[in-house]
Every structure is written in C-alpha cells, then in structure tokens.
Scaffold this motif. Sequence first.
Motif, PDB file in Angstrom:
ATOM      1  N   MET A  34     -19.046 -38.853 -57.016  1.00  0.00           N
ATOM      2  CA  MET A  34     -18.106 -37.588 -56.829  1.00  0.00           C
ATOM      3  C   MET A  34     -18.530 -36.841 -55.552  1.00  0.00           C
ATOM      4  O   MET A  34     -19.477 -36.787 -55.239  1.00  0.00           O
ATOM      5  CB  MET A  34     -18.523 -36.664 -58.150  1.00  0.00           C
ATOM      6  N   GLY A  35     -17.379 -36.326 -54.679  1.00  0.00           N
ATOM      7  CA  GLY A  35     -17.536 -35.738 -53.682  1.00  0.00           C
ATOM      8  C   GLY A  35     -16.653 -34.826 -53.393  1.00  0.00           C
ATOM      9  O   GLY A  35     -15.582 -34.806 -54.054  1.00  0.00           O
ATOM     10  N   TRP A  36     -17.125 -34.129 -52.308  1.00  0.00           N
ATOM     11  CA  TRP A  36     -16.287 -32.709 -51.827  1.00  0.00           C
ATOM     12  C   TRP A  36     -16.107 -33.226 -50.464  1.00  0.00           C
ATOM     13  O   TRP A  36     -16.817 -33.471 -49.482  1.00  0.00           O
ATOM     14  CB  TRP A  36     -17.212 -31.480 -51.836  1.00  0.00           C
ATOM     15  N   PHE A  37     -14.964 -33.055 -50.040  1.00  0.00           N
ATOM     16  CA  PHE A  37     -14.334 -33.041 -48.713  1.00  0.00           C
ATOM     17  C   PHE A  37     -13.554 -31.647 -48.430  1.00  0.00           C
ATOM     18  O   PHE A  37     -13.189 -30.927 -49.222  1.00  0.00           O
ATOM     19  CB  PHE A  37     -13.225 -34.334 -48.469  1.00  0.00           C
ATOM     20  N   ARG A  38     -13.520 -31.483 -46.985  1.00  0.00           N
ATOM     21  CA  ARG A  38     -12.400 -30.296 -46.753  1.00  0.00           C
ATOM     22  C   ARG A  38     -11.562 -30.550 -45.588  1.00  0.00           C
ATOM     23  O   ARG A  38     -11.885 -31.608 -44.808  1.00  0.00           O
ATOM     24  CB  ARG A  38     -13.464 -29.321 -46.316  1.00  0.00           C
ATOM     25  N   GLN A  39     -10.555 -29.927 -45.463  1.00  0.00           N
ATOM     26  CA  GLN A  39      -9.641 -30.193 -44.701  1.00  0.00           C
ATOM     27  C   GLN A  39      -8.963 -28.808 -44.110  1.00  0.00           C
ATOM     28  O   GLN A  39      -8.241 -27.956 -44.706  1.00  0.00           O
ATOM     29  CB  GLN A  39      -8.339 -30.853 -45.107  1.00  0.00           C
ATOM     30  N   ALA A  40      -9.344 -28.565 -42.742  1.00  0.00           N
ATOM     31  CA  ALA A  40      -8.783 -27.417 -41.850  1.00  0.00           C
ATOM     32  C   ALA A  40      -7.378 -27.992 -41.449  1.00  0.00           C
ATOM     33  O   ALA A  40      -7.005 -28.928 -41.058  1.00  0.00           O
ATOM     34  CB  ALA A  40      -9.858 -26.987 -40.847  1.00  0.00           C
TER      35      ALA A  40
END
Length: 123
Positions: A34-40
């Motif tokens: 399981m992972g967390w990513f972010r997008q600005a």
Amino acid sequence: QVQLVESGGGLVQAGGSLRLSCAASGRTFTFYTMGWFRQAPGKDRAFVAAIRWTPDSTYYADSVTGRFTISRDNAKNTVYLQMNSLKPEDTAVYYCGAAKRGSGSDVRNYDYWGQGTQVTVSS
C-alpha cells in the motif's frame, strides 16, 4: 477488485499535523503493498510512502523522511499516513494506492487508486 477510500485531508498551518486514512474493501488486503502518492497542480503524481504486507517494511521519499509515518491495520483493512511538521510544499492531493507486485515507489506498479484527498498547508 479493491476499492480504496481516502479521508483526513484538510487545511492546516505550517508546522501542524494531519493523519490520512485509506480504507480498503474487496479482495484480500494483506497481500498488497500500500502506498501514498501526492499530486500538486501541474505536476506528476509523486511517491510519498509505502508499506509492504509485513508491517516493518516501510519506505519513504526523501522529502518526507522523519516527518511522515505510514502504517497499516490489516484487521481494519486500513492504511494511515501520519504527517507532522507540515510545510507549504506538502500541499497536494494525496492518493492511496494498492500494488500487487513490484516496487512500491513506482507509480506504474499500482493496480488500484482511491479518489484522493486534498491537503493544504498555509504559511
């Protein structure tokens, strides 16, 4: 099939904390990374943190090491991202993902995604 729902985003001042949650339903949760990513805005989706099904196997992007902590509760089918000492540059939409195989830091390995939750850090 896996369904993922993120929650916990919001507006916080620099230096503050937030905890994101990702609730999973569907197929066996335990065997996924399981992972967390972010997008600005205007940027690609970027790796933040990931955790293998063995709870001790975690890894982080350099930019969040020492400030963010990823954890999972397999009994609740939930993964968390505790974010401390938040900075304005942490502002983004945060996505939870599930990967069947491969490196958890590579966005291409993820098979399922949640809808995202907005995190805004004011200066």
